[in-house]
Design a protein around this motif. Structure first.
Motif, mmCIF file in Angstrom:
data_model
loop_
_atom_site.group_PDB
_atom_site.id
_atom_site.type_symbol
_atom_site.label_atom_id
_atom_site.label_comp_id
_atom_site.label_asym_id
_atom_site.label_seq_id
_atom_site.Cartn_x
_atom_site.Cartn_y
_atom_site.Cartn_z
ATOM 1 N N TYR A 130 7.437 10.728 9.371
ATOM 2 C CA TYR A 130 7.839 10.939 7.975
ATOM 3 C C TYR A 130 8.608 12.243 7.818
ATOM 4 N N ASP A 131 9.741 12.140 7.139
ATOM 5 C CA ASP A 131 10.543 13.305 6.758
ATOM 6 C C ASP A 131 10.598 13.341 5.243
ATOM 7 N N ILE A 132 9.907 14.300 4.657
ATOM 8 C CA ILE A 132 9.821 14.400 3.191
ATOM 9 C C ILE A 132 11.195 14.518 2.537
ATOM 10 N N ASP A 133 12.203 14.982 3.312
ATOM 11 C CA ASP A 133 13.537 15.216 2.763
ATOM 12 C C ASP A 133 14.525 14.083 3.077
ATOM 13 N N GLU A 134 14.021 12.990 3.640
ATOM 14 C CA GLU A 134 14.923 11.907 4.009
ATOM 15 C C GLU A 134 15.350 11.107 2.787
ATOM 16 N N ASP A 135 16.280 10.186 3.002
ATOM 17 C CA ASP A 135 16.793 9.319 1.947
ATOM 18 C C ASP A 135 15.643 8.724 1.125
ATOM 19 N N VAL A 136 15.789 8.746 -0.187
ATOM 20 C CA VAL A 136 14.731 8.295 -1.100
ATOM 21 C C VAL A 136 14.336 6.846 -0.823
ATOM 22 N N HIS A 137 15.311 5.999 -0.522
ATOM 23 C CA HIS A 137 15.016 4.590 -0.280
ATOM 24 C C HIS A 137 14.169 4.406 0.982
ATOM 25 N N ILE A 138 14.491 5.150 2.038
ATOM 26 C CA ILE A 138 13.711 5.060 3.279
ATOM 27 C C ILE A 138 12.267 5.475 3.019
ATOM 28 N N ILE A 146 2.569 1.927 3.479
ATOM 29 C CA ILE A 146 1.249 2.542 3.612
ATOM 30 C C ILE A 146 0.314 2.074 2.494
ATOM 31 N N GLU A 147 0.840 1.837 1.308
ATOM 32 C CA GLU A 147 0.022 1.249 0.239
ATOM 33 C C GLU A 147 -0.559 -0.088 0.693
ATOM 34 N N ARG A 148 0.274 -0.871 1.355
ATOM 35 C CA ARG A 148 -0.138 -2.192 1.846
ATOM 36 C C ARG A 148 -1.280 -2.055 2.864
ATOM 37 N N LEU A 149 -1.113 -1.117 3.814
ATOM 38 C CA LEU A 149 -2.140 -0.919 4.836
ATOM 39 C C LEU A 149 -3.447 -0.416 4.216
ATOM 40 N N GLY A 150 -3.321 0.508 3.277
ATOM 41 C CA GLY A 150 -4.517 1.030 2.610
ATOM 42 C C GLY A 150 -5.285 -0.062 1.893
ATOM 43 N N SER A 151 -4.548 -0.945 1.240
ATOM 44 C CA SER A 151 -5.192 -2.057 0.532
ATOM 45 C C SER A 151 -5.875 -3.010 1.508
ATOM 46 N N GLU A 152 -5.267 -3.196 2.673
ATOM 47 C CA GLU A 152 -5.867 -4.063 3.690
ATOM 48 C C GLU A 152 -7.196 -3.469 4.177
ATOM 49 N N CYS A 153 -7.229 -2.148 4.353
ATOM 50 C CA CYS A 153 -8.466 -1.492 4.774
ATOM 51 C C CYS A 153 -9.525 -1.538 3.671
ATOM 52 N N VAL A 154 -9.105 -1.412 2.424
ATOM 53 C CA VAL A 154 -10.042 -1.543 1.303
ATOM 54 C C VAL A 154 -10.671 -2.932 1.308
ATOM 55 N N ALA A 155 -9.839 -3.957 1.522
ATOM 56 C CA ALA A 155 -10.332 -5.337 1.511
ATOM 57 C C ALA A 155 -11.368 -5.572 2.609
ATOM 58 N N GLU A 156 -11.186 -4.916 3.761
ATOM 59 C CA GLU A 156 -12.122 -5.081 4.879
ATOM 60 C C GLU A 156 -13.223 -4.021 4.883
ATOM 61 N N ASP A 157 -13.175 -3.110 3.911
ATOM 62 C CA ASP A 157 -14.188 -2.066 3.762
ATOM 63 C C ASP A 157 -14.366 -1.269 5.059
ATOM 64 N N ILE A 158 -13.233 -0.769 5.570
ATOM 65 C CA ILE A 158 -13.222 -0.011 6.818
ATOM 66 C C ILE A 158 -12.377 1.247 6.609
ATOM 67 N N PRO A 159 -12.779 2.388 7.169
ATOM 68 C CA PRO A 159 -12.006 3.617 6.964
ATOM 69 C C PRO A 159 -10.580 3.516 7.498
ATOM 70 N N PHE A 160 -9.666 4.139 6.756
ATOM 71 C CA PHE A 160 -8.240 4.168 7.089
ATOM 72 C C PHE A 160 -7.885 5.594 7.489
ATOM 73 N N PHE A 161 -7.541 5.799 8.767
ATOM 74 C CA PHE A 161 -7.062 7.077 9.277
ATOM 75 C C PHE A 161 -5.542 6.999 9.346
ATOM 76 N N LEU A 162 -4.864 7.886 8.647
ATOM 77 C CA LEU A 162 -3.406 7.920 8.676
ATOM 78 C C LEU A 162 -2.944 9.145 9.454
ATOM 79 N N GLU A 163 -2.232 8.885 10.547
ATOM 80 C CA GLU A 163 -1.661 9.950 11.367
ATOM 81 C C GLU A 163 -0.232 10.205 10.912
ATOM 82 N N LEU A 164 0.051 11.426 10.499
ATOM 83 C CA LEU A 164 1.379 11.786 9.996
ATOM 84 C C LEU A 164 2.073 12.717 10.980
ATOM 85 N N VAL A 165 3.249 12.310 11.429
ATOM 86 C CA VAL A 165 4.051 13.148 12.325
ATOM 87 C C VAL A 165 5.387 13.430 11.638
ATOM 88 N N SER A 166 5.655 14.690 11.417
ATOM 89 C CA SER A 166 6.863 15.091 10.704
ATOM 90 C C SER A 166 8.081 15.078 11.617
#
Length: 328
Positions: A130-138, A146-166
């Protein structure tokens, strides 16, 4: 404060020490590990990746609270882990398409959160560049993903670990002094973004906010940050989220990573553990690939164990229990 369901809370406990610190071993590398092994191995690199992960799991999960693996090569290693070690499974495809702008993420097409959970995962991990300064559409596409993945983890009631690399879309050299100057902004601001409730992230796996090789007192050459400036960035990073967060080792030496954790603690960072990979086992690849399993195990039983013991000793003195950031 993070609100956890009873199932998620129990899962996080399985991934942590009894004191609520995540002392996890990461060996979900695929493409990069294949390159490391292929240069020395005599047999099939695909088989040897599986075998190396099993060997690391058997030898080192005795000293870790949990292990991060991938479902492509790592399931035999998951089965071989110590009975008291928790399991995280990676959900992302390895690497990214360098021909397409934006380093867009993708999941393993033949896996789902449900299937990872069925394989025994206590948590699901996803890596996002992730580049916070990249094109808005990207970045919009990444937010939705990531919203989609988070919702999938909520549905399965399992912790979601998000690794962010700049990264910087305009500067490919993440090790340069020029990138070091903008790294604090990149890391801290992306941490703020993905701490928002809409993503349903439970634990952030983060880079430290500076390149320690350019910090006064750690640098061999050019200095980009004074010690005071670097400490302020660590403190600001810690204050940028209410979520539990852990540090990744980013391939630095075991010694530098341990020194970094001490520096972070002294700066006031309330990080909650680590997911440490190459800093622990990287130098064991060569003896394993060139000389075989026995040589690899000997390295892991000596230097590998020494690395993880030293890391655990540092963690005991520096990490904050995640319990302090969680509410029922």
């Amino acid at each position: 404060m993070l609100k956890l369901t009873p199932a998620k809370k129990e899962a996080l406990k399985r991934l942590s020490t009894k004191d609520g610190v995540i002392s996890a071993l990461a060996i979900d590398q695929r493409g990069s590990l294949k390159k490391m092994i292929a240069s020395d191995v005599k047999g099939d690199p695909e088989e040897e990746i599986v075998n190396f992960k099993v060997t690391v799991s058997e030898e080192l999960t005795k000293y870790a609270s949990s292990i991060l693996l991938d479902p492509e090569y790592g399931l035999p290693a998951a089965a071989a882990r110590d009975k008291d070690a928790g399991l995280l499974l990676a959900y992302e495809k390895t690497g990214y398409d360098a021909t397409t702008p934006g380093r867009l993420p993708d999941v393993l097409e033949d896996w789902s959160v449900r299937r990872l959970k069925e394989k025994g995962a206590d948590a699901v991990k996803f890596l996002l560049y992730y580049d916070i300064d990249e094109d808005v559409h990207i970045n919009h596409l990444k937010h939705v993903f990531i919203e989609r993945l988070g919702s999938e983890c909520v549905a399965e009631d399992i912790p979601f670990f998000l690794e962010l690399v700049s990264y910087d879309a305009k500067n490919a050299d993440a090790n340069s002094a020029e990138y070091a100057k903008v790294k604090p902004h990149k890391v801290i601001d992306m941490m703020k973004e993905f701490s928002k409730e809409q993503y349903h992230v439970d634990v952030l796996k983060m880079e430290v906010p500076v390149n320690m090789k350019y910090v006064e007192g750690f640098a061999d050459g050019e200095v980009v940050y004074t010690k005071a400036e670097a400490a302020a960035y660590f403190k600001t990073q810690s204050e940028a989220t209410d979520l539990p967060f852990i540090f990744l080792s980013a391939g630095v030496t075991a010694e530098l990573f341990q020194q970094t954790l001490v520096f972070a603690k002294e700066a006031g960072s309330t990080f909650n553990g680590v997911l440490c990979g190459r800093a622990t086992w990287k130098n064991g690849v060569k003896p394993f690939a060139a000389e075989g399993d026995k040589a690899g195990r000997q390295w892991l039983q000596t230097q590998g164990k020494s690395n993880i013991d030293a890391l655990n000793e540092v963690l005991y003195k520096t990490a904050t229990p995640w319990y302090s950031k969680v509410t029922d």
